[in-house]
Design an enzyme around this catalytic site. Structure first.
Site, PDB file in Angstrom:
ATOM      1  N   TYR A 272       0.838  -1.202   0.000  1.00  0.00           N
ATOM      2  CA  TYR A 272       0.000   0.000   0.000  1.00  0.00           C
ATOM      3  C   TYR A 272       0.873   1.251   0.000  1.00  0.00           C
ATOM      4  CZ  TYR A 272      -3.474   3.443   1.484  1.00  0.00           C
ATOM      5  OH  TYR A 272      -4.274   4.550   1.550  1.00  0.00           O
TER       6      TYR A 272
ATOM      7  N   LYS B 147       1.150   4.072  -3.044  1.00  0.00           N
ATOM      8  CA  LYS B 147       0.799   5.472  -2.844  1.00  0.00           C
ATOM      9  C   LYS B 147       2.001   6.400  -3.069  1.00  0.00           C
ATOM     10  CE  LYS B 147      -3.584   5.098  -1.950  1.00  0.00           C
ATOM     11  NZ  LYS B 147      -4.599   5.714  -2.853  1.00  0.00           N
TER      12      LYS B 147
END
Length: 269
Positions: free
Chosen positions: A158, A162
């Protein structure tokens, strides 16, 4: 009022949480809004609620893991409203059961998060930019995360996905600025969306609260208002930036709250 009057906005992941807040605020300020979401019933309900309050909105199904679905959402927006001038790439996901540390993470989960969290931003922008050029310009806003700037014991994929969004934002801004297209990101910290309120235990919220510079947690409208600003001409000289909206949680030396507590105890002794 009318801060984005005349603009046409496509909001992905707009059926709930931050996306819903943003769609509502954009419509309230005069934009025509397309709400795209995998939760097609939620997207339809959100659009109907906006229309019941005097705004302009429609909905469409979106599977952000599929290139054709993203392209279809962009083309639907242009066909329905005649142009596209604001794109909010907001779809994102995480999985705490599979996205672990580097040694133990599920590698299929790595691929899935890179596809949904990062590639969807690329594709949404890829399909929207030609229409924005025809319209004379536009604003692309991408949802990043504070996980792009601060590491953790888990959520490795994650955070990497990002971080890629933050850098991709700069590339889009650089490559299409001369076409009057701006591209910026928003990096939320902990935001108390309805899902967060229902699923996060009070003890966890207390931990976050301890390290916030501000004495409260963020709400979905805190992100929505930031996106609204970036979509409006008020931010016309801002591009390539990712605004960190996180209540000062990552601002100070992490020992500050503990030292304050230690000093308080010593003064009471």
């Amino acid at each position: 009022m009318n801060r984005v009057q005349g603009k046409v906005a496509l909001v992905t992941g707009g059926a709930s949480g931050i996306g819903l807040s943003t769609a509502q605020l954009l419509a309230k300020e005069g934009a025509k809004v397309v709400i795209a979401d995998f939760n097609v019933d939620g997207a339809k309900e959100a659009a109907e609620n906006i229309k019941s309050q005097g705004g302009e909105a429609v909905s469409i199904f979106l599977d952000a893991s599929k290139e054709e679905s993203i392209k279809e959402a962009v083309e639907f927006t242009v066909d329905h409203y005649g142009s596209l001038t604001v794109l909010y790439n907001n779809v994102g996901m995480t999985n705490l059961k599979k996205d672990l540390d580097v040694v133990n993470m599920d590698l299929d989960e790595w691929d899935r998060l890179m596809n949904v969290n990062t590639k969807s931003v690329l594709l949404g922008s890829r399909f929207a930019i030609p229409h924005m050029i025809k319209a004379g310009g536009g604003s692309i806003i991408n949802t990043a995360s504070m996980a792009a700037f601060a590491s953790d014991s888990v959520r490795s994929a994650y955070g990497a996905s990002k971080a890629a969004v933050v850098q991709l934002t700069k590339y889009i801004a650089t490559q299409y600025g001369r076409d009057n297209i701006r591209c910026n990101g928003v990096a939320p910290g902990l935001i108390l969306t309805p899902a967060a309120k229902n699923n996060l235990p009070p003890a966890l919220l207390d931990i976050f609260g301890k390290y916030n510079a501000l004495p409260y947690h963020g709400e979905a409208d805190d992100i929505g208002n930031t996106v609204l600003f970036l979509a409006s001409d008020e931010s016309k000289f801002i591009t390539g930036q990712t605004i960190q909206v996180e209540g000062g949680h990552y601002l100070a030396n992490p020992t500050v709250p503990d030292f304050k507590e230690l000093m308080k105890k010593s003064q009471q002794a």
